[in-house]
Design a protein around this motif. Structure first.
Motif, PDB file in Angstrom:
ATOM      1  N   PRO A 176      -3.494  38.285  17.569  1.00 43.89           N
ATOM      2  CA  PRO A 176      -3.424  38.406  16.156  1.00 43.89           C
ATOM      3  C   PRO A 176      -4.638  37.691  15.460  1.00 43.89           C
ATOM      4  CG  PRO A 176      -1.153  38.098  17.012  1.00 43.89           C
ATOM      5  CD  PRO A 176      -2.278  37.932  18.104  1.00 43.89           C
ATOM      6  N   ASP A 177      -5.221  36.831  16.040  1.00 37.82           N
ATOM      7  CA  ASP A 177      -6.402  36.073  15.425  1.00 37.82           C
ATOM      8  C   ASP A 177      -7.669  36.697  16.007  1.00 37.82           C
ATOM      9  OD1 ASP A 177      -6.241  35.324  18.053  1.00 37.82           O
ATOM     10  OD2 ASP A 177      -6.560  33.136  17.678  1.00 37.82           O
ATOM     11  N   ASN A 178      -7.791  37.751  16.444  1.00 41.83           N
ATOM     12  CA  ASN A 178      -8.833  38.499  16.845  1.00 41.83           C
ATOM     13  C   ASN A 178      -9.446  39.446  15.499  1.00 41.83           C
ATOM     14  OD1 ASN A 178     -10.796  40.697  17.640  1.00 41.83           O
ATOM     15  ND2 ASN A 178     -10.002  39.911  19.791  1.00 41.83           N
ATOM     16  N   PRO A 179     -10.545  39.235  14.863  1.00 41.90           N
ATOM     17  CA  PRO A 179     -11.087  39.897  14.113  1.00 41.90           C
ATOM     18  C   PRO A 179     -10.949  41.320  14.172  1.00 41.90           C
ATOM     19  CG  PRO A 179     -13.143  38.676  15.136  1.00 41.90           C
ATOM     20  CD  PRO A 179     -11.741  38.471  15.887  1.00 41.90           C
ATOM     21  N   LEU A 180     -10.741  41.925  15.201  1.00 40.19           N
ATOM     22  CA  LEU A 180     -10.503  43.333  15.269  1.00 40.19           C
ATOM     23  C   LEU A 180      -9.060  43.738  14.915  1.00 40.19           C
ATOM     24  CD1 LEU A 180     -12.980  44.249  18.333  1.00 40.19           C
ATOM     25  CD2 LEU A 180     -13.404  44.628  15.944  1.00 40.19           C
ATOM     26  N   TYR A 181      -8.177  42.788  15.103  1.00 39.39           N
ATOM     27  CA  TYR A 181      -6.848  43.196  15.176  1.00 39.39           C
ATOM     28  C   TYR A 181      -6.140  43.853  13.950  1.00 39.39           C
ATOM     29  CZ  TYR A 181      -1.598  42.020  15.298  1.00 39.39           C
ATOM     30  OH  TYR A 181      -0.331  41.918  15.370  1.00 39.39           O
ATOM     31  N   PRO A 182      -6.731  43.460  12.712  1.00 41.67           N
ATOM     32  CA  PRO A 182      -6.594  44.335  11.447  1.00 41.67           C
ATOM     33  C   PRO A 182      -6.783  45.810  11.403  1.00 41.67           C
ATOM     34  CG  PRO A 182      -7.165  42.129  10.732  1.00 41.67           C
ATOM     35  CD  PRO A 182      -7.650  42.249  12.325  1.00 41.67           C
ATOM     36  N   GLU A 183      -8.101  45.741  12.140  1.00 38.92           N
ATOM     37  CA  GLU A 183      -8.738  47.236  12.185  1.00 38.92           C
ATOM     38  C   GLU A 183      -7.842  48.132  13.017  1.00 38.92           C
ATOM     39  OE1 GLU A 183     -13.068  49.078  13.811  1.00 38.92           O
ATOM     40  OE2 GLU A 183     -12.691  46.996  13.258  1.00 38.92           O
ATOM     41  N   LEU A 184      -7.681  47.701  14.252  1.00 38.10           N
ATOM     42  CA  LEU A 184      -6.862  48.388  15.143  1.00 38.10           C
ATOM     43  C   LEU A 184      -5.472  48.885  14.550  1.00 38.10           C
ATOM     44  CD1 LEU A 184      -7.658  46.403  18.164  1.00 38.10           C
ATOM     45  CD2 LEU A 184      -8.044  48.764  18.059  1.00 38.10           C
ATOM     46  N   LEU A 185      -4.809  47.959  13.602  1.00 34.55           N
ATOM     47  CA  LEU A 185      -3.585  48.142  13.050  1.00 34.55           C
ATOM     48  C   LEU A 185      -3.790  49.214  12.118  1.00 34.55           C
ATOM     49  CD1 LEU A 185      -2.423  45.896  14.902  1.00 34.55           C
ATOM     50  CD2 LEU A 185      -1.261  45.066  12.783  1.00 34.55           C
ATOM     51  N   HIS A 186      -4.852  49.276  11.161  1.00 33.37           N
ATOM     52  CA  HIS A 186      -5.114  49.893  10.070  1.00 33.37           C
ATOM     53  C   HIS A 186      -5.444  51.322  10.476  1.00 33.37           C
ATOM     54  CE1 HIS A 186      -6.263  51.319   5.973  1.00 33.37           C
ATOM     55  NE2 HIS A 186      -7.654  51.651   6.778  1.00 33.37           N
ATOM     56  N   GLN A 187      -6.006  51.495  11.531  1.00 33.98           N
ATOM     57  CA  GLN A 187      -6.423  52.717  12.063  1.00 33.98           C
ATOM     58  C   GLN A 187      -5.426  53.247  12.917  1.00 33.98           C
ATOM     59  OE1 GLN A 187     -10.589  53.490  13.553  1.00 33.98           O
ATOM     60  NE2 GLN A 187     -11.231  51.757  12.381  1.00 33.98           N
ATOM     61  N   LYS A 188      -4.247  52.654  13.175  1.00 35.21           N
ATOM     62  CA  LYS A 188      -3.308  53.145  14.090  1.00 35.21           C
ATOM     63  C   LYS A 188      -3.783  53.506  15.690  1.00 35.21           C
ATOM     64  CE  LYS A 188      -0.658  54.594  10.232  1.00 35.21           C
ATOM     65  NZ  LYS A 188       0.069  55.843   9.704  1.00 35.21           N
ATOM     66  N   LEU A 189      -4.405  52.678  16.056  1.00 36.36           N
ATOM     67  CA  LEU A 189      -4.885  52.955  17.339  1.00 36.36           C
ATOM     68  C   LEU A 189      -4.162  51.888  18.575  1.00 36.36           C
ATOM     69  CD1 LEU A 189      -8.952  52.756  16.418  1.00 36.36           C
ATOM     70  CD2 LEU A 189      -7.265  54.605  16.755  1.00 36.36           C
TER      71      LEU A 189
END
Length: 773
Positions: A415-428
């Protein structure tokens, strides 16, 4: 060791236990209702049984009793029948397809119509077309089965035959001479006082969720040995063992857990078996009952391939089916220097320079978990505070020191990885059936093409900068409760996750490598078919003598499962390597397809004693001297589906002395390696039939016997097959700097090795040479 009586994350399903659980319904294979010699399809009828408690002589047991159903309405037959279809897809490959899925159930022979036969074959064609485990869709040979008056069927090729007996049902495999290799077990075959031992061919319906698991029971014979099942750290001969094939992190190499389970094995009687499934399965090789091998598969559709022939013929046929390993680039066969972990540009440059200063041949420097801004936080970006000019560093290392760079990464994002929100937003990332994130991390869904494209784009940025290889770490913990883009739950996708992960990483490296000299991955997890995406390594070994032996077992076992290339962490991983162990382990690494120093620091040879440094340097010089042999043998092995590091049983299947031999091996066709597994300098060595030449002394010994051998300068024992011509070259500090004008073949035999003229062995970039294949 598993925690008992507690359900925890990624616990391996132990499917065989369901067959010993009261309340579940057992349907046992009884007889054939009909057979069709043209389609080679039969209807197999099952009888309904339950376990019933029985007290006798102050003991309690639960044998089987025929039982009618209490189901209502009466729409569920007590004696269902299901299709079973056979076909040879090659002269030595037999395919069996059957099911216990209600979609295909019949009450009577007339229920199986031509339309259902067409639908059945169409279903399997679509299923195999989408299989990641197969390298292509095998087609049946044009044959018509022979049929007897009682409805039995038989098929025959030049390599072997199969017979299905109608009543009681038996499937019998025979070799080309008519010798029975194995046969299925029927309830009437039991000579035990209890009719539940051994378990017969059957399927089970679970009371908890009505799921159905087929069980294929085959005969085991006295003296029969079993090999394969992936990278297994337990005894090489699997006879007497039970394996739950479920990818997981065993946190070491001295347990039964597997990073790389593979549902394929070979028998010393001349057959092999591949269960074409990604579902969890349990393989019991005489562990529960001495003369029975039992396979429980976690899905109702069952496709099994049987192979006939010698071990080499079986491995060739299996890899023809699931794919051969491509030969990795020549530079990858050099030394990889690593630790956990180099963390700065200055540190990497210093290690590269020191390797040259100490005259240590090396081709790759690997950066593990520390190249990001925060250790272990994989964001695919070099730390800006510790790597001032990553692209410049990569270029200079390559041009000045001839060192390439490999990078670690993983597909789990905290959850503290900067890519975490991007993966959730793009549903990957993987989610469960309720739409919630599956697990605590964002786990990349490699069954989603969009997620694969996203992943390739992250790797592309690094590869374009000059990164030469990607370490594909982890991959064993795909969540069971997730709903994957492919449309399955983790029950079918968990074991496939490493294969999808290997494929995505490997193909990205192949498509985007920028120096024209190829790339590869360094993967920990695998499943059937992963051999198409080399290289794999043996995981996090303990720094112990037993860790060394278990690592060797694992490599030999994986090699008997279709993988040509494999490596391991020299000296073990977990703690700083004891000097003596590190040196003995390095000797085994020299005679592995790939070798990497990795684990808890220090791993650099100059961090140890001057004597160690000198011995390490000599071992690396020997490795680089042997690179023409290693590369040539790699081409031969990859083409034939053979391992470079091979158990003696593979070459000498008729030699009873090697059936359980797991502490020495052949490296290619002509080198026999016996590592020192303890600090003692002498050990018992078995040399197979023929003449063998000691690499160091030139002494020639007759094979076919055991002898005690003393190590000399090398921290291990090395023998050459007499008469072999080994291509050698003068060692260099990297593969780029090899002087190929020094390439010669050295013939071993008659006491001393002698030059055999200019070598015609494969040079880097040359493929497809015959080389005596």
């Amino acid at each position: 060791m598993d925690i008992q009586n507690y359900a925890y994350l990624n616990q391996p399903p132990r499917l065989l236990e369901s067959f010993f659980t009261l309340g579940n319904i057992h349907f046992q294979a009884e007889q054939l209702l009909r057979t069709d010699p043209v389609t080679q399809t039969a209807l197999l009828a099952y009888g309904r049984y339950e376990r019933k408690g029985r007290f006798s002589f102050n003991n309690y047991s639960a044998p089987f009793e025929a039982a009618e159903s209490w189901s209502f309405p009466p729409s569920y037959p007590d004696r269902p029948a299901f299709p079973l279809q056979l076909a040879f897809t090659a002269p030595n490959v037999l395919r069996l397809r059957t099911t216990c899925d209600n979609l295909w159930a019949c009450r009577r022979a007339a229920d199986w119509t031509p339309a259902r036969q067409t639908a059945w074959e169409s279903h399997w064609e679509q299923r195999d077309n989408h299989s990641l485990m197969l390298a292509g869709q095998p087609q049946p040979l044009p044959q018509t089965a022979s049929q007897t008056a009682d409805g039995s069927l038989s098929l025959k090729t030049a390599a072997g035959s199969v017979e299905i007996q109608a009543d009681p049902f038996h499937l019998i495999l025979r070799d080309q001479n008519g010798r029975v290799l194995t046969h299925t077990l029927h309830r009437r075959d039991s000579m035990n006082l209890q009719n539940c031992s051994p378990l017969p061919c059957s399927y089970l319906q679970q009371a908890s969720d009505l799921s159905r698991y087929p069980l294929l029971a085959l005969q085991l014979y006295p003296g029969e040995a079993i090999y394969g099942c992936g990278e297994s750290f337990t005894r090489l001969n699997k006879r007497g063992q039970r394996l739950d094939l479920w990818t997981r992190d065993p946190h070491g190499v001295e347990t039964e857990g597997q990073y790389k389970p593979v549902p394929f094995y070979l028998s010393s009687r001349g057959y092999g078996v591949f269960y074409h499934t990604s579902a969890p399965l349990t393989l019991d090789f005489g562990h529960s009952y001495a003369e029975a091998q039992q396979a429980v598969i976690g899905e109702a559709m069952l496709e099994v391939f049987f192979f006939f022939g010698t071990p080499k013929e079986i491995l060739r046929a299996y890899t023809d089916l699931t794919g051969h390993s491509p030969v990795p680039p020549f530079w990858s066969f050099g030394l990889w220097m690593s630790r956990i972990s180099y963390k700065s540009e200055a540190e990497v440059r210093a290690v590269s320079a020191r390797l040259r200063q100490e005259q240590i041949p090396c081709d790759v420097i690997h950066l593990d978990t520390g190249w990001f801004e925060r250790d272990w936080c994989c964001d695919y970006r070099f730390s800006p505070s510790r790597f001032a000019d990553p692209a410049g560093m990569l270029q200079q290392l390559r041009q000045q020191d001839h060192h390439r760079v490999s990078l670690w990464q993983l597909p789990y994002f905290t959850p503290d990885n900067p890519l975490y929100p991007e993966l959730l937003h793009q549903k990957l990332a993987l989610r469960d059936a309720n739409g919630h994130l599956a697990g605590a991390d964002a786990i990349l869904d490699f069954s989603d093409p969009a997620a694969v494209r996203w992943y390739e784009a992250r790797l592309a940025e690094l590869l374009r900068q000059g990164v030469a290889a990607i370490k594909a770490d982890f991959g064993e913990a795909a969540p069971l409760d997730a709903v994957y883009h492919a449309g399955h739950s983790g029950w079918l996708e968990h074991n496939l996750y490493p294969l999808r992960y290997n494929k995505a990483a490997y193909e990205a490296c192949q498509h985007l490598a920028n120096d024209g000299q190829g790339s590869l991955i360094w993967a920990r997890s695998a499943w059937a078919g992963s051999q198409r995406y080399p290289v794999h390594w043996g995981g996090d070994a303990e720094n112990t003598d037993m860790g060394l032996l278990c690592t060797l077992r694992a490599g030999l076992s994986l090699g008997l499962s279709g993988f040509t290339f494999w490596s391991h962490d020299l000296g073990g991983f977990v703690k700083p390597s004891p000097e003596d162990l590190y040196l003995r382990w390095t000797f085994m690494g020299v005679f592995s397809s790939h070798l990497r120093c990795h684990g808890a620091p220090p791993k650099e040879p100059w961090a140890y004693s001057p004597a160690f440094l000198q011995a390490f340097r000599r071992l690396m010089q020997l490795r680089y001297r042997l690179l023409p042999y290693i590369y040539e043998q790699s081409q031969i092995a990859a083409t034939a589906g053979l391992p470079l590091l091979r158990a003696l049983w593979l070459e000498y299947p008729e030699d009873m002395a090697v059936r359980d031999l797991e502490d020495e091996y052949l490296f290619g066709q002509d080198l026999l390696v016996a590592p020192l597994l303890t600090a003692e300098r002498c050990r018992q060595v078995y040399l197979p039939r023929g003449q063998w030449v000691n690499w160091e002394s030139g002494e020639e010994l007759n094979g076919g016997c055991w002898s005690e051998q003393q190590a000399r300068d090398l921290p291990g024992l090395l023998w050459v097959r007499s008469g072999a011509e080994i291509p050698l070259v003068q060692p260099a500090l990297s593969t780029d700097e090899i002087d190929w004008s020094t390439l010669t073949r050295c013939r071993f035999g008659e006491a001393t090795p002698t030059p055999a003229g200019e070598a015609d062995g494969a040079r880097p970039g040359e493929t497809g040479r015959d080389n005596g294949q």
